[in-house]
Structure formats: structure tokens, C-alpha cells
Design an enzyme around this catalytic site. Structure first.
Site, PDB file in Angstrom:
ATOM      1  N   HIS A 253      -3.640  -5.043  31.645  1.00 22.18           N
ATOM      2  CA  HIS A 253      -4.924  -4.353  31.497  1.00 22.18           C
ATOM      3  C   HIS A 253      -6.109  -5.271  31.789  1.00 22.18           C
ATOM      4  O   HIS A 253      -6.068  -6.463  31.480  1.00 22.18           O
ATOM      5  CB  HIS A 253      -5.040  -3.763  30.089  1.00 22.18           C
ATOM      6  N   LEU A 254      -7.141  -4.647  32.329  1.00 25.67           N
ATOM      7  CA  LEU A 254      -8.257  -5.424  32.860  1.00 25.67           C
ATOM      8  C   LEU A 254      -8.938  -6.314  31.815  1.00 25.67           C
ATOM      9  O   LEU A 254      -9.090  -7.526  32.038  1.00 25.67           O
ATOM     10  CB  LEU A 254      -9.284  -4.474  33.498  1.00 25.67           C
TER      11      LEU A 254
ATOM     12  N   ASN B  28      10.608   0.329  17.884  1.00 30.11           N
ATOM     13  CA  ASN B  28      11.763  -0.508  18.257  1.00 30.11           C
ATOM     14  C   ASN B  28      11.358  -1.953  18.571  1.00 30.11           C
ATOM     15  O   ASN B  28      12.194  -2.779  18.922  1.00 30.11           O
ATOM     16  CB  ASN B  28      12.534   0.097  19.444  1.00 30.11           C
ATOM     17  N   LEU B  29      10.076  -2.248  18.450  1.00 35.99           N
ATOM     18  CA  LEU B  29       9.512  -3.595  18.680  1.00 35.99           C
ATOM     19  C   LEU B  29       9.794  -4.114  20.086  1.00 35.99           C
ATOM     20  O   LEU B  29       9.717  -5.317  20.328  1.00 35.99           O
ATOM     21  CB  LEU B  29      10.008  -4.594  17.625  1.00 35.99           C
TER      22      LEU B  29
ATOM     23  N   TYR C 265       3.993   8.532  35.140  1.00 38.94           N
ATOM     24  CA  TYR C 265       3.521   8.368  33.755  1.00 38.94           C
ATOM     25  C   TYR C 265       2.738   9.610  33.317  1.00 38.94           C
ATOM     26  O   TYR C 265       3.034  10.236  32.298  1.00 38.94           O
ATOM     27  CB  TYR C 265       2.661   7.108  33.644  1.00 38.94           C
TER      28      TYR C 265
ATOM     29  N   TYR D 227      -0.447  -1.589  20.232  1.00 45.05           N
ATOM     30  CA  TYR D 227      -1.897  -1.834  20.171  1.00 45.05           C
ATOM     31  C   TYR D 227      -2.660  -0.657  19.537  1.00 45.05           C
ATOM     32  O   TYR D 227      -3.325  -0.827  18.495  1.00 45.05           O
ATOM     33  CB  TYR D 227      -2.383  -2.122  21.594  1.00 45.05           C
ATOM     34  N   ILE D 228      -2.536   0.515  20.106  1.00 45.98           N
ATOM     35  CA  ILE D 228      -3.302   1.650  19.573  1.00 45.98           C
ATOM     36  C   ILE D 228      -2.671   2.123  18.263  1.00 45.98           C
ATOM     37  O   ILE D 228      -3.371   2.355  17.264  1.00 45.98           O
ATOM     38  CB  ILE D 228      -3.386   2.803  20.596  1.00 45.98           C
TER      39      ILE D 228
ATOM     40  N   GLY E 148      -1.571   4.441  42.708  1.00 45.35           N
ATOM     41  CA  GLY E 148      -1.715   5.353  41.564  1.00 45.35           C
ATOM     42  C   GLY E 148      -3.098   5.318  40.925  1.00 45.35           C
ATOM     43  O   GLY E 148      -3.386   6.114  40.045  1.00 45.35           O
TER      44      GLY E 148
ATOM     45  N   PHE F  74       3.026   7.553  19.389  1.00 41.33           N
ATOM     46  CA  PHE F  74       2.461   6.581  20.337  1.00 41.33           C
ATOM     47  C   PHE F  74       3.532   5.925  21.206  1.00 41.33           C
ATOM     48  O   PHE F  74       3.234   5.453  22.299  1.00 41.33           O
ATOM     49  CB  PHE F  74       1.730   5.457  19.579  1.00 41.33           C
TER      50      PHE F  74
HETATM   51  N1  UDP Z   1      -7.715  -3.783  37.397  1.00 40.68           N
HETATM   52  C1  UDP Z   1      -8.023  -4.797  38.266  1.00 40.68           C
HETATM   53  N2  UDP Z   1      -7.372  -5.980  38.138  1.00 40.68           N
HETATM   54  C2  UDP Z   1      -6.422  -6.205  37.200  1.00 40.68           C
HETATM   55  C3  UDP Z   1      -6.118  -5.162  36.291  1.00 40.68           C
HETATM   56  C4  UDP Z   1      -6.788  -3.954  36.415  1.00 40.68           C
HETATM   57  O1  UDP Z   1      -8.862  -4.647  39.137  1.00 40.68           O
HETATM   58  O2  UDP Z   1      -5.851  -7.313  37.157  1.00 40.68           O
HETATM   59  C5  UDP Z   1      -8.414  -2.488  37.517  1.00 40.68           C
HETATM   60  C6  UDP Z   1      -7.516  -1.291  37.766  1.00 40.68           C
HETATM   61  O3  UDP Z   1      -7.297  -1.115  39.131  1.00 40.68           O
HETATM   62  C7  UDP Z   1      -8.322  -0.152  37.129  1.00 40.68           C
HETATM   63  C8  UDP Z   1      -9.108  -0.839  36.015  1.00 40.68           C
HETATM   64  O4  UDP Z   1      -9.057  -2.244  36.280  1.00 40.68           O
HETATM   65  O5  UDP Z   1      -9.243   0.347  38.057  1.00 40.68           O
HETATM   66  C9  UDP Z   1      -8.512  -0.604  34.643  1.00 40.68           C
HETATM   67  O6  UDP Z   1      -7.126  -0.892  34.720  1.00 40.68           O
HETATM   68  P1  UDP Z   1      -6.206  -1.026  33.461  1.00 40.68           P
HETATM   69  O7  UDP Z   1      -4.857  -1.480  33.940  1.00 40.68           O
HETATM   70  O8  UDP Z   1      -6.883  -1.860  32.439  1.00 40.68           O
HETATM   71  O9  UDP Z   1      -6.122   0.442  32.849  1.00 40.68           O
HETATM   72  P2  UDP Z   1      -5.660   1.826  33.532  1.00 40.68           P
HETATM   73  O10 UDP Z   1      -6.882   2.366  34.231  1.00 40.68           O
HETATM   74  O11 UDP Z   1      -4.518   1.557  34.452  1.00 40.68           O
HETATM   75  O12 UDP Z   1      -5.276   2.645  32.358  1.00 40.68           O
END
Ligand code: UDP
Length: 364
Positions: free
Chosen positions: A226-227, A70-71, A179, A49-50, A319, A111
Site C-alpha cells: 500500500h502506498l 488464522n494469523l 478481488y 489492520y482494519i 487493475g 474482515f
Molecule cells: N501506488 C503506487 N506505488 C506503490 C503503491 C501504490 O503508485 O508502490 C498507487 C496505486 O497505483 C494506487 C494508489 O497508489 O493508485 C493506492 O494504492 P494502494 O495499493 O495503496 O491501494 P489500492 O488503491 O490498491 O486499494
């Protein structure tokens, strides 16, 4: 004459360590520090993505690009047609050596990585071992092949216990997960490579990358975690609802607050940092300087898509810190970088345009 700091460490000045340093001079390194000159850039993870967005912006800036991927997570179709593509794995040192020997790039952008905080809490070895080993293979090969410019994708997950918000680049490092720790270990290796070999690097600590470069280049992970893409998949009818991970955090609405930075703004920071490396190594935080809660993201996505996007509250995700907001002051002052897309609504609109046109991603 002043002695460069990496030559002041006599204990490192053994025949083995000095050899790659001279190799750099033998290659007749050119000074490509000014903005107008173009470079050949070797991009690991350039199908992700990035990475794919940065590749496309490098090509737009006139640079030539070799993508090494490596796809496993990336998509061949996301790689700009003008970039050369090598299907390769960073586990394989001989393949990296051959690629760097053949292409002799002016710089490397790294990346390719496992990038999920949550997953790293379940699979620490994948991160503390694979992420680190792959990066070291690349860095060692780069040093031996006389490549002296390196950009590392680092992370906001280095700041699990910040004393101040927004978080400055000088903040104390407390990795929040394996991570984050893996990226910190790699940053430390780079620091020593600079001191010993004059290997110039920039560690760019991203906050939450988001948005899409245009309607044909965007975010697509499988599985998606990701959210913003998850919320937009609900709006597309591909998911029933979004689960908010915790609503009892010490934040204004109880949901986590994050700094969402547009992927094109990340790309411009990479390009500026690469061109500044001859003036020295550097570490920057990269965010848009504003925090948005999970609830605010969902609410904005409802406005953009016109879909009700049902949301429920679930348990916290291990985390996850409550709030992460970047201070990008240092890169603004030193390189004149500025986010061009700081508005959450615009970020989600651009991501939405990509998702609507490519509901199933790259469909290879
Ligand atoms: N989040 C959430 N529900 C989801 C996915 C993510 O509430 O289904 C929250 C997550 O706890 C964080 C924020 O959205 O506070 C962003 O999470 P994301 O995984 O997009 O990125 P990260 O912060 O882990 O890099």
C-alpha cells in the site's frame, strides 16, 4: 398484519430453508437496535489492520468481542487484550460451527480476506475461490446458528467504470478485478440470505483505508503493497525510493487519484451500521469524499516526515482505475456518520507516529 418480505417468497419456504429461521426465534432474539446497548461481536480477521482497529473501538464502546483469525496476515499482538482470541481458519467449517455455537454472538463482522487488487489479477482462483468459499462457510454457519447481523468488508473495486464521480452507493457495479468480483459475489449471497432468512447485513464498500488508530495500533503488511506505508518506509530509511505506478492517467497530475479514509472513521461506520441492522440491510460507500493523487500523498509525506522521499515513475499496475472518490452521502444521511479525520496531513501524521514507534511492526 404485513407479511415480512422474506416470507412472501413461497418457493423458498421449504422445510430445509425454514429451519434456521425458526431457530432464530427459539433463541429469543433480543432487540439491540438502540445505541446504548452492548453486543457480543464475532470478528473474523480481527488481528488484521482494519479488523484490529474496529475490535479496539468496539471494546471502547463497551461491546464484547471474539476474534477469529488464522494469523496468516494478522498479528496476535494487534488484538486488544480484552478480546477473546480463536486461532482458526474459515476454510474449516467445523471450527466455525464450534466457535459460533460456543459464543452465540449478536453479530458478525467479516474482515478476513485476501484483499489485493494486483495480486488478484495474478492469482484469480485465490480470490474467486478462497475468498468466496470462506465467506460462504461463515455465512452458512451464521444462518444455522441463528446469528442475524453481519457486516461485510466490501470494496471500491466494484466501481471500475463509474458514470459519476464521486461514486454513490447506487452506482452500477463493474468489478475491476477478481478481488472486486469476489466481494460482489458475497454481497449477492447476503442479499439472498436476507430475503430468505431475514439475515440482516451491511456491505461497507471501503475506498482506501489508511492512518493509524494510535501509535501502538497501525498498518503492517508483509509484503507491504500500500502506498502510504511504503512511502513512510522510505522516510524511515527501510526503502530507497517509491515507485509511482503510472503518470499518464487522465488526472490533474497524471498519477492515480484515490480517496483515503482514516481507519478510525471506518471503525465508527462499522459500529453504527451494526446497531442499525435491525432496521434493515444496507449498502454504503465509505470514503472521506476527497481525492488525492499519488504525487500529493508523497508530497504530504515529505512535509510530515521532513525526508526527501525519492520517487520514480514506473509502469501502471494492472487493475488500477484512474480515479476513485466515494460519495458517503447515504451513510451520512441514514446513520449520521461523518469522517472525523478527512485531512490527508493528519492521516499521514498519525500513520507516521505508529511507524516511528514500531518501525518493524508488531515484532512477535
Ligand atoms: N501506488 C503506487 N506505488 C506503490 C503503491 C501504490 O503508485 O508502490 C498507487 C496505486 O497505483 C494506487 C494508489 O497508489 O493508485 C493506492 O494504492 P494502494 O495499493 O495503496 O491501494 P489500492 O488503491 O490498491 O486499494
Amino acid at each position: 398484519m404485513t407479511i415480512p418480505h422474506y416470507l412472501q417468497n413461497f418457493e423458498h419456504f421449504t422445510p430445509k430453508t425454514v429451519q434456521p429461521f425458526f431457530f432464530v426465534f427459539l433463541r429469543g432474539e433480543t432487540n439491540l437496535s438502540t445505541k446504548g446497548e452492548t453486543m457480543k461481536v464475532f470478528v473474523t480477521g480481527g488481528a488484521g489492520y482494519i479488523g484490529s482497529t474496529v475490535v479496539s473501538e468496539l471494546i471502547r464502546a463497551g461491546d464484547s468481542v471474539v476474534v477469529f483469525d488464522n494469523l496468516q496476515q494478522g498479528h496476535r499482538a494487534a488484538v486488544h487484550p480484552k478480546a477473546e482470541f480463536i486461532l482458526g481458519d474459515l476454510k474449516d467449517r467445523a471450527v466455525i460451527d464450534a466457535a459460533l455455537a460456543a459464543h452465540q454472538p449478536d453479530g458478525i463482522m467479516h474482515f478476513a480476506s485476501n484483499t489485493l487488487v494486483g495480486e488478484s489479477m495474478d492469482k484469480p482462483f485465490l480470490y474467486l475461490s478462497d475468498n468466496v468459499r470462506n465467506a460462504l462457510n461463515l455465512i452458512e454457519s451464521a444462518v444455522e446458528h441463528g446469528v442475524r447481523r453481519f457486516i461485510l468488508s466490501s470494496t471500491a473495486n466494484l466501481f471500475d467504470d463509474p458514470a459519476e464521480m464521486p461514486i454513490k452507493a447506487s452506482e452500477r457495479i463493474v468489478p475491476g478485478s477478481p478481488y472486486g468480483e469476489s466481494k460482489f459475489i458475497i454481497e449477492r449471497f447476503l442479499y439472498w440470505m436476507d430475503r430468505i432468512y431475514g439475515f440482516r447485513y451491511a456491505a461497507l464498500r471501503y475506498f482506501n483505508a489508511c492512518g493509524a488508530a494510535h501509535e501502538d495500533l497501525g498498518e503492517m503488511h508483509d509484503p507491504e503493497t500500500h502506498l502510504i506505508p511504503l512511502v513512510l518506509q522510505v522516510a524511515l530509511g527501510q526503502r530507497e525510493k517509491i515507485t509511482m505506478f503510472g503518470d499518464d492517467y487522465p488526472t490533474p497530475d497524471g498519477t492515480c487519484v484515490r480517496d483515503y479514509i482514516h481507519v478510525l472513521d471506518l471503525a465508527s461506520a462499522h459500529i453504527l451500521a451494526l446497531r442499525a441492522l435491525d432496521q434493515g440491510s444496507r449498502t454504503y460507500n465509505l470514503g472521506n469524499g476527497q481525492g488525492f493523487s499519488v504525487q500529493e500523498v508523497i508530497e504530504t509525506a515529505r512535509k510530515v516526515t521532513g525526508h526527501p522521499i525519492p520517487a520514480v515513475v514506473g509502469p501502471r499496475r494492472p487493475g488500477d482505475p484512474a480515479t476513485l472518490i466515494a460519495s458517503s452521502e447515504k451513510i451520512m444521511e441514514e446513520l449520521g456518520w461523518e469522517p472525523r479525520y478527512p485531512d490527508l496531513r493528519q492521516i499521514i501524521e498519525m500513520a507516521w507516529a505508529w511507524h516511528v514507534k514500531h518501525p518493524n511492526g508488531y515484532e512477535e
